[in-house]
Structures are given as C-alpha cells and as structure tokens.
Design a protein around this motif. Structure first.
Motif, PDB file in Angstrom:
ATOM      1  N   THR A 119       0.831  -1.195   0.000  1.00 30.36           N
ATOM      2  CA  THR A 119       0.000   0.000   0.000  1.00 30.36           C
ATOM      3  C   THR A 119       0.871   1.252   0.000  1.00 30.36           C
ATOM      4  N   ASP A 120       0.306   2.337  -0.500  1.00 30.24           N
ATOM      5  CA  ASP A 120       1.021   3.608  -0.507  1.00 30.24           C
ATOM      6  C   ASP A 120       0.503   4.455   0.643  1.00 30.24           C
ATOM      7  N   GLU A 121       0.932   4.085   1.848  1.00 28.53           N
ATOM      8  CA  GLU A 121       0.516   4.778   3.053  1.00 28.53           C
ATOM      9  C   GLU A 121       1.622   4.662   4.097  1.00 28.53           C
ATOM     10  N   PRO A 122       1.608   5.505   5.129  1.00 26.49           N
ATOM     11  CA  PRO A 122       2.710   5.543   6.102  1.00 26.49           C
ATOM     12  C   PRO A 122       3.102   4.200   6.691  1.00 26.49           C
ATOM     13  N   SER A 123       2.145   3.294   6.896  1.00 24.12           N
ATOM     14  CA  SER A 123       2.479   2.003   7.502  1.00 24.12           C
ATOM     15  C   SER A 123       3.393   1.171   6.605  1.00 24.12           C
TER      16      SER A 123
END
Length: 201
Positions: A119-123
């Motif tokens: 995914t393209d997210e902070p996590s």
C-alpha cells in the motif's frame, strides 16, 4: 513457482520448447512458472513533511541496515559551505557528487513494493538510504535475504535535524535555495508537532 525448480531451469525448459518450435508450450511454461508482472507506474510525489515525519518515526535509522542516516538538506548545506570538499550535482552524477548523498542521505521506500501488492501509506513507508533504495528496487526483503531492522530512537539520533534548523536560523543565506527552504519548513513543522505532543505518524 516450486522452490525446487530454479528460475534458470524454467528458462531452460522454455528454450527447449522453442527448440522444438513449440512457442505455445514455452509461453505456458513461462506463464505458469515465471510469469511477467508489469510494473504499476506510481506518480506518488512525497512532500518534504511526509519524508520528515517518517524519518523521525524511524529515528533516522536505515531500516534495512541499522545504519544512522542524515536529514537530506544537511548534506546540501555542507555542499553550499564546502563545494570543493563536499561536491554536489543536481542530477547526482556519481563522479561529481560526494558519496554521502547515496550512502547516508535518508529517503523513503515502500517496504512491500506497490508492484507486489504493498500500500502507498505511512504504515508501508520505510526510512532507508538512497543506495539501499536503488538496490532494493521492486524486490521483497525475502528475495534479497534482507531483514527489517527496528526503528531507532529519535531522542538519541536525530539525523542532524536539530543542527540543520539551528544552522539555518543563524545563517539565513542557507535557505535561499528553494529546496533547502522547503526542508527547513518541513523540519520546523515536524519538530513543532513533537513539542506539542502530537503523534507524528
């Protein structure tokens, strides 16, 4: 693909099929045992504040090597002050750019490549060096035999972020460059978030 069947063996089997003019068979072998997965084009452009928050969260530690990393504009400031001893090229040509930019300059990588379902997210964003980012490309850690390292402690190592903010405050000419100015604003905002007790990520 079966772990007992090496990728080179798959290519060899496809070649054998082609030798027998069996292009359909070769295609089937490749599709079943070594398929091509086209890369997704990601036009994601991280903002300096995105980078800074991830660097702080990870304690400016390369999560692939456990090596200390440097807040990127620190290197630019050094190059402005000492252009002969610490050269920089806008296109990062290796023959005219100090190796610290590649070895110690912090950047963000997708831990699980987006092309592999990440995914393209902070996590899924990880702090690493430019060199490790280039080496990893779209591979998974297991493909490379790498292990994810624990984050560092920002209180013990801040990537010279505080030094950068202090230096720019005392040397206004350092922020004349628009790139450095953006980093200065991002660093100042991120440190303000910490002082106010806000969770960075």
């Amino acid at each position: 693909m079966s772990s007992s069947r090496q990728k080179a063996d798959v290519i060899a089997a496809a070649c054998d099929a082609l030798t027998n003019d069996n292009s359909d068979g070769a295609a089937s072998i490749l599709e079943g045992d070594y398929p091509f997965a086209p890369e997704l084009v990601i036009k994601r452009r991280f903002r300096p504040l995105d980078y800074t928050r991830v660097f702080i969260r990870d304690g400016f530690i390369d999560r692939y090597t456990d090596q200390k990393l440097i807040f990127p504009p620190v290197l630019r400031v050094i190059s402005f002050a000492l252009p002969e001893k610490f050269p920089y090229h806008p296109n990062w040509k290796t023959q005219v750019t100090h190796p610290a930019y590649w070895e110690l300059g912090a950047t963000i990588d997708h831990l699980v490549p987006v092309t592999r379902g990440g995914t393209d997210e902070p996590s899924n964003w990880i702090t690493t060096s430019m060199a490790r980012n280039s080496a990893k490309m779209n591979w998974a850690l297991a493909d490379l035999g790498w292990e994810l390292q624990p984050p560092g402690d920002f209180k013990k190592w801040d990537g010279l972020l505080h030094w950068f903010i202090d230096y720019c405050n005392r040397h206004p000419k350092a922020v004349v460059d628009s790139g450095v100015r953006q980093w200065f604003r991002a660093g100042s905002k991120a440190l303000g978030e910490i002082e106010r007790g806000r969770v960075v990520l």
